[in-house]
Design a protein around this motif. Structure first.
Motif, PDB file in Angstrom:
ATOM      1  N   LYS A  88      -2.741  -6.412  -8.887  1.00 23.83           N
ATOM      2  CA  LYS A  88      -3.920  -6.102  -8.085  1.00 23.83           C
ATOM      3  C   LYS A  88      -4.580  -7.383  -7.575  1.00 23.83           C
ATOM      4  N   ALA A  89      -4.678  -8.385  -8.443  1.00 27.44           N
ATOM      5  CA  ALA A  89      -5.256  -9.658  -8.020  1.00 27.44           C
ATOM      6  C   ALA A  89      -4.411 -10.298  -6.925  1.00 27.44           C
ATOM      7  N   MET A  90      -3.102 -10.191  -7.037  1.00 31.80           N
ATOM      8  CA  MET A  90      -2.222 -10.757  -6.017  1.00 31.80           C
ATOM      9  C   MET A  90      -2.344  -9.990  -4.702  1.00 31.80           C
ATOM     10  N   ALA A  91      -2.496  -8.674  -4.796  1.00 34.42           N
ATOM     11  CA  ALA A  91      -2.716  -7.874  -3.587  1.00 34.42           C
ATOM     12  C   ALA A  91      -4.001  -8.311  -2.895  1.00 34.42           C
ATOM     13  N   GLY A 115      -5.335 -11.251  -3.114  1.00 30.72           N
ATOM     14  CA  GLY A 115      -5.097 -12.591  -2.573  1.00 30.72           C
ATOM     15  C   GLY A 115      -4.373 -12.564  -1.241  1.00 30.72           C
ATOM     16  N   LEU A 116      -3.561 -11.543  -1.034  1.00 31.49           N
ATOM     17  CA  LEU A 116      -2.851 -11.396   0.233  1.00 31.49           C
ATOM     18  C   LEU A 116      -3.674 -10.648   1.283  1.00 31.49           C
ATOM     19  N   GLY A 117      -4.834 -10.123   0.871  1.00 34.45           N
ATOM     20  CA  GLY A 117      -5.676  -9.380   1.805  1.00 34.45           C
ATOM     21  C   GLY A 117      -5.154  -7.991   2.112  1.00 34.45           C
ATOM     22  N   MET A 118      -4.513  -7.358   1.134  1.00 32.13           N
ATOM     23  CA  MET A 118      -3.958  -6.026   1.350  1.00 32.13           C
ATOM     24  C   MET A 118      -5.070  -4.987   1.437  1.00 32.13           C
ATOM     25  N   THR A 119      -4.861  -3.986   2.273  1.00 29.94           N
ATOM     26  CA  THR A 119      -5.787  -2.863   2.358  1.00 29.94           C
ATOM     27  C   THR A 119      -5.595  -1.968   1.134  1.00 29.94           C
ATOM     28  N   ASP A 120      -6.533  -1.064   0.902  1.00 30.84           N
ATOM     29  CA  ASP A 120      -6.410  -0.153  -0.237  1.00 30.84           C
ATOM     30  C   ASP A 120      -5.126   0.686  -0.163  1.00 30.84           C
ATOM     31  N   PRO A 121      -4.790   1.281   0.991  1.00 26.03           N
ATOM     32  CA  PRO A 121      -3.533   2.043   1.050  1.00 26.03           C
ATOM     33  C   PRO A 121      -2.309   1.170   0.808  1.00 26.03           C
ATOM     34  N   GLU A 122      -2.347  -0.073   1.281  1.00 31.04           N
ATOM     35  CA  GLU A 122      -1.210  -0.982   1.037  1.00 31.04           C
ATOM     36  C   GLU A 122      -1.080  -1.293  -0.443  1.00 31.04           C
ATOM     37  N   TRP A 123      -2.229  -1.471  -1.123  1.00 30.77           N
ATOM     38  CA  TRP A 123      -2.179  -1.719  -2.567  1.00 30.77           C
ATOM     39  C   TRP A 123      -1.620  -0.510  -3.303  1.00 30.77           C
TER      40      TRP A 123
END
Length: 347
Positions: free
Chosen positions: A153-156, A158-166
């Protein structure tokens, strides 16, 4: 200034009560992103997640097992199962064609309908001595699986992922085909043609390594142009790459965390899996306990849209990484080991 791996405290991702939790989490996410971009390795402070006495006890139990008579340890030999799960003798593990100077116990995620004739599809073999070994280690498995999701989750973030992408990424790791090892390292003989564990990259997702306090054993290769050549007196394992082997000595309250090749695919090469090795020349018997938080066996691993957004307009690899099904990738990696009835080039 001497090169050192960053230390990152995961605590903000464990506590949602503080008023500034989002900014603190973003600071952690940014630090992990920078570490994965620049090193592929970092120290993860988990002192707020587990008591230091827990992994210390696991190391003690492993040390007690490895001190048993050889015939007792051989009762749970790899060859009893799928040549992946169980005990491997000293020098039975092979990396880069050379025998590694360690012995180990390997455990994998239990599978439905186990079949020991199939690679990776056997049953775990737990020591009967020490009696508490299995229970203590299974508690650790559960904690490391939870930690894996937290760090993902922290890495997501860090990449700026949206909630659906996470959510999509989480669905690829929520039934991790995890691996755990307990490894015992006697001192490396001066005439041994090899290493305690030869240079390799991890080919999964995240590795969480606890090791006893032995210094100058785990070494990480950092690509740095113009750095001095390897001064350990050992053969160069990094090929023609310029750089330095950095000691990643244990820090109390921390595990050493590194990324595997699946993160190279997810990040389209923004993150790189890093060469590392073990050279244990001290006089003591060293113990380490790596936990490999891997994707689900059937996960379809492909480059993340968030990674491509970060690379848009900037220098990136010449093409997008090819997607893989993790289980297929894993089996290709280990197939030669099973063809020869042996163990090698794994973790």
């Amino acid at each position: 200034m001497a090169l050192t791996l960053p230390i990152i405290d995961i605590a903000p991702y464990l506590n949602s009560a503080s008023a500034d939790v989002q900014s603190r989490r973003q600071s952690v996410a940014d630090a992990i992103h920078a570490a994965c971009t620049n090193f592929g390795f970092f120290y993860l402070d988990i002192s707020s997640f587990v008591d230091q006495q827990e992994p210390d006890e696991l190391a003690m139990l492993a040390r007690r097992f490895f001190s048993l008579p050889q015939e007792e340890k051989d009762k749970i030999s790899l060859k009893n199962q799928d040549y992946a799960r169980g005990y491997q003798r000293l020098k039975e593990n092979v990396t880069n064609g050379k025998a590694d100077n360690h012995e180990g116990l390997d455990f994998y995620r239990p599978v439905e309908t186990p079949d020991k004739s199939k690679p990776l599809w056997g049953e775990n073999q737990w020591p009967s001595q020490p009696a508490e070994f299995k229970d203590k280690y299974q508690v650790w498995v559960d904690k490391m699986k939870a930690l894996g999701l937290i760090v993902m989750k922290a890495m997501a973030d860090g990449l700026g992922m949206t909630d659906p992408e996470w959510v999509d990424l989480r669905n690829q790791v929520d039934d991790s085909f995890w691996v755990m090892r307990a490894i015992g390292y006697p001192p490396l003989p001066s005439d041994h043609d090899g290493f305690s564990c030869g240079a390799h990259k991890d080919y999964g997702c995240l590795t969480f390594l606890y090791a006893d306090p032995t210094p100058s054993a785990l070494q990480v290769f950092l690509n740095r142009k113009g750095e001095l050549p390897d001064s350990t007196g050992l053969p160069a394992e990094q090929g023609a790459q310029e750089g330095v082997w950095l000691n990643a000595d244990p820090i109390p309250g921390c595990v050493v965390c590194n990324i595997g090749e699946m993160w190279e695919i997810w990040s389209n090469g923004l993150y790189k899996s890093t060469l590392h090795r073990v050279v244990h020349r001290s006089s003591n018997y060293r113990v380490s306990i790596p936990f490999f938080f891997e994707p689900n066996f059937n996960a379809h691993v492909k480059t993340l849209a968030a990674a491509l957004r970060l690379q848009d307009g900037k220098t990136r690899d010449t093409k997008v990484y090819e997607p893989v099904v993790y289980g297929d990738f894993l089996l290709r990696k280990v197939s030669n080991n099973f063809d020869t009835g042996g163990k090698g080039d794994r973790y």
